[in-house]
Design an enzyme around this catalytic site. Structure first.
Site, PDB file in Angstrom:
ATOM      1  N   ASP A  14      -1.050   4.504  11.370  1.00  0.00           N
ATOM      2  CA  ASP A  14      -2.017   4.477  10.658  1.00  0.00           C
ATOM      3  C   ASP A  14      -3.399   5.095  11.917  1.00  0.00           C
ATOM      4  OD1 ASP A  14      -3.530   3.135   7.505  1.00  0.00           O
ATOM      5  OD2 ASP A  14      -4.709   3.497   9.174  1.00  0.00           O
ATOM      6  N   ASP A 109      -3.516   9.316   5.484  1.00  0.00           N
ATOM      7  CA  ASP A 109      -3.542   8.709   6.913  1.00  0.00           C
ATOM      8  C   ASP A 109      -2.359   8.141   7.873  1.00  0.00           C
ATOM      9  OD1 ASP A 109      -4.877   5.880   5.843  1.00  0.00           O
ATOM     10  OD2 ASP A 109      -5.709   6.076   8.004  1.00  0.00           O
ATOM     11  N   GLU A 110      -1.180   7.431   6.956  1.00  0.00           N
ATOM     12  CA  GLU A 110      -0.352   6.399   6.904  1.00  0.00           C
ATOM     13  C   GLU A 110       1.295   6.661   7.275  1.00  0.00           C
ATOM     14  OE1 GLU A 110      -0.584   2.259   5.475  1.00  0.00           O
ATOM     15  OE2 GLU A 110      -2.778   3.317   4.617  1.00  0.00           O
TER      16      GLU A 110
HETATM   17  N1  DCP Z   1     -10.168   5.879   1.673  1.00  0.00           N
HETATM   18  C1  DCP Z   1     -11.266   5.802   0.591  1.00  0.00           C
HETATM   19  N2  DCP Z   1     -11.604   5.225  -0.269  1.00  0.00           N
HETATM   20  C2  DCP Z   1     -10.920   4.241   0.113  1.00  0.00           C
HETATM   21  C3  DCP Z   1      -9.774   3.362   1.014  1.00  0.00           C
HETATM   22  C4  DCP Z   1     -10.001   4.553   1.577  1.00  0.00           C
HETATM   23  O1  DCP Z   1     -11.854   6.857   0.307  1.00  0.00           O
HETATM   24  N3  DCP Z   1     -11.512   2.868  -0.682  1.00  0.00           N
HETATM   25  C5  DCP Z   1     -10.114   7.258   2.640  1.00  0.00           C
HETATM   26  C6  DCP Z   1     -10.913   6.935   4.174  1.00  0.00           C
HETATM   27  C7  DCP Z   1     -10.702   6.361   4.725  1.00  0.00           C
HETATM   28  C8  DCP Z   1      -9.175   7.219   4.358  1.00  0.00           C
HETATM   29  O2  DCP Z   1      -8.417   7.133   2.768  1.00  0.00           O
HETATM   30  O3  DCP Z   1     -10.715   6.873   6.006  1.00  0.00           O
HETATM   31  C9  DCP Z   1      -7.322   5.806   5.432  1.00  0.00           C
HETATM   32  O4  DCP Z   1      -8.309   4.668   5.126  1.00  0.00           O
HETATM   33  P1  DCP Z   1      -7.411   2.935   5.380  1.00  0.00           P
HETATM   34  O5  DCP Z   1      -7.638   2.494   4.364  1.00  0.00           O
HETATM   35  O6  DCP Z   1      -6.847   3.738   6.660  1.00  0.00           O
HETATM   36  O7  DCP Z   1      -8.996   3.056   6.052  1.00  0.00           O
HETATM   37  P2  DCP Z   1      -9.489   3.906   8.066  1.00  0.00           P
HETATM   38  O8  DCP Z   1      -9.147   5.010   8.560  1.00  0.00           O
HETATM   39  O9  DCP Z   1     -11.272   4.373   7.540  1.00  0.00           O
HETATM   40  O10 DCP Z   1     -10.514   2.632   8.814  1.00  0.00           O
HETATM   41  P3  DCP Z   1      -8.695   1.648   9.586  1.00  0.00           P
HETATM   42  O11 DCP Z   1      -9.395   2.407  10.788  1.00  0.00           O
HETATM   43  O12 DCP Z   1      -9.150   0.176   8.870  1.00  0.00           O
HETATM   44  O13 DCP Z   1      -7.395   2.037   9.151  1.00  0.00           O
HETATM   45 CA    CA Z   2      -6.513   4.172   8.995  1.00  0.00          CA
HETATM   46 CA    CA Z   3      -4.333   3.660   5.860  1.00  0.00          CA
END
Ligand code: DCP
Ligand code: CA
Ligand code: CA
Length: 366
Positions: A14, A109-110
């Site tokens: 991720d 992203d995962e």
């Molecule tokens: N995303 C979004 N709205 C949400 C959740 C996520 O637009 N409610 C988008 C933005 C994030 C991406 O999806 O960058 C990936 O979500 P993640 O939950 O994996 O969160 P992040 O990658 O941002 O942070 P982490 O390092 O905690 O995984």
């Molecule tokens: Ca993420």
């Molecule tokens: Ca994710």
């Protein structure tokens, strides 16, 4: 597969603060600063994500941007640029495919990788995870985190334990005690509503969950009860699926202003229907079920569906005809609408079509 002897090697990868990291990479003046990717604080926008620096202030995904601003007035707000995220997403997927044919993207992203049989013979799963993270960084200049274990549940939970840029390995001999101590909030597959319900009856961690038998859990949580029963014992036999079948095509939108104007509502539904129809055409799919989704001013949500006995829904006019009928049956006058959605499901595909990653376009405003 033998339930007690699951000898697979699963990696979950991720990306760290994905959208925010892409923005910081492309604009070095944002590095090391609290940044918020999402809608602007003076609109009704929401936070897509934020940098780790911004998380210290309590900002998180899906929070109203206006609230994020209150929590950290010096945060820099950046509009999302989905094409950049899609490019990075494609890059990491290509890397995954160099390691295994069994890759299941879970979102933009995962992904899960089953590396029991892999394309780099003789290397341990942990070493593979290290190599993948290095290769992701070399290709995208972005960091990711990895979880390594023998099933999807454990690998997914593990990837979140040591963020950013961390690897967590849960060896089979450690799995049971790991789960016993795991707070319910961290369980993959247990959402906010279920978490609350569990907390109310005193289930705070894996050990508490394990005290209930299968029949009790099913009576409390329905079909998911069996899943909870199994994961609390470290059992998750779901395979890594590289060919998921698309189950529905849908579009939804949050309106800039709540409305009860029927003409405006119909126009928006027509636009959504057109988009859904275009996707169905492109994928050469038809469906049996049409669903109208409405979220009211007070956040109450309803869905209304019609199912035909045949696959008839692909064309815009056909879908719209049924959407209009469904709309006629719902109450609008006294309760304004904030979100509208149209979807077609029960699709006729036996396709090995990969599910499009879900992009939360909550912030789309018309
Ligand atoms: N995303 C979004 N709205 C949400 C959740 C996520 O637009 N409610 C988008 C933005 C994030 C991406 O999806 O960058 C990936 O979500 P993640 O939950 O994996 O969160 P992040 O990658 O941002 O942070 P982490 O390092 O905690 O995984
Ligand atoms: Ca993420
Ligand atoms: Ca994710």
């Amino acid at each position: 597969m033998n339930k007690t002897l699951d000898l697979r090697k699963i990696i979950h990868i991720d990306m760290d603060a994905f959208f925010a990291s892409v923005e910081q990479r492309d604009n070095p003046s944002l590095k090391g600063k609290p940044i918020v990717v999402g809608g602007s604080p003076n609109s009704r926008g929401v936070v897509s994500t934020c940098s780790y620096e911004a998380r210290k202030f309590g900002i998180h995904s899906a929070m109203a941007s206006s609230k994020a601003f209150k929590l950290c007035p010096k945060a820099i707000f950046v509009k999302p640029d989905f094409s950049k995220y899609k490019t990075a997403s494609d890059q990491i997927r290509n890397i995954f495919k160099e390691y295994s044919d069994l890759v299941e993207p879970l979102s933009i992203d995962e992904a899960f990788l089953d590396v029991t049989q892999n394309k780099k013979n003789g290397v341990s799963a942990t070493r593979l995870a290290e190599q993948i993270l290095l290769q992701i960084y070399a290709t995208t200049q972005l960091t990711a985190s990895a979880g390594v274990s023998y099933n999807k549940f454990l690998a997914k939970v593990a990837s979140d334990m040591n963020k950013p840029n961390g690897i967590t390995v849960i060896h089979p001999s450690k799995a049971i005690s790991f789960i016993e101590n795991l707070p319910i909030r961290k369980f993959f597959g247990i959402g906010k509503v279920t978490e609350k319900k569990m907390h109310q009856i005193g289930i705070l961690n894996g050990l508490d969950l394990k005290r209930y038998n299968k029949i009790q859990l099913i009576s409390m949580f329905g079909k998911a009860g069996e899943y909870y029963y199994n994961i609390s014992r470290g059992i998750d036999l779901r395979p890594v699926n590289s060919t998921r079948i698309r189950k529905s095509v849908g579009k939804e939108i949050t309106l800039q202003y709540d409305t009860s104007d029927i003409v405006q509502i119909q126009n928006i539904l027509q636009t959504l229907t057109k988009q859904v129809s275009e996707i169905l055409n492109k994928l050469k799919l038809t469906g049996k079920t049409v669903t109208l989704k409405i979220k009211y001013h007070d956040f109450k949500m309803i869905t209304r569906s019609t199912t035909s006995s045949a696959f008839i829904f692909r064309l815009e006019n056909e879908i719209m005809e049924y959407i209009s009928q469904l709309l006629n049956k719902v109450q609008i006058k006294d309760n304004k609408i904030r979100l509208l959605g149209v979807s077609v499901s029960n699709l006729d595909n036996e396709l090995t079509e990969l599910v499009q990653p879900y992009l939360p376009f909550n912030d789309l405003v018309i």
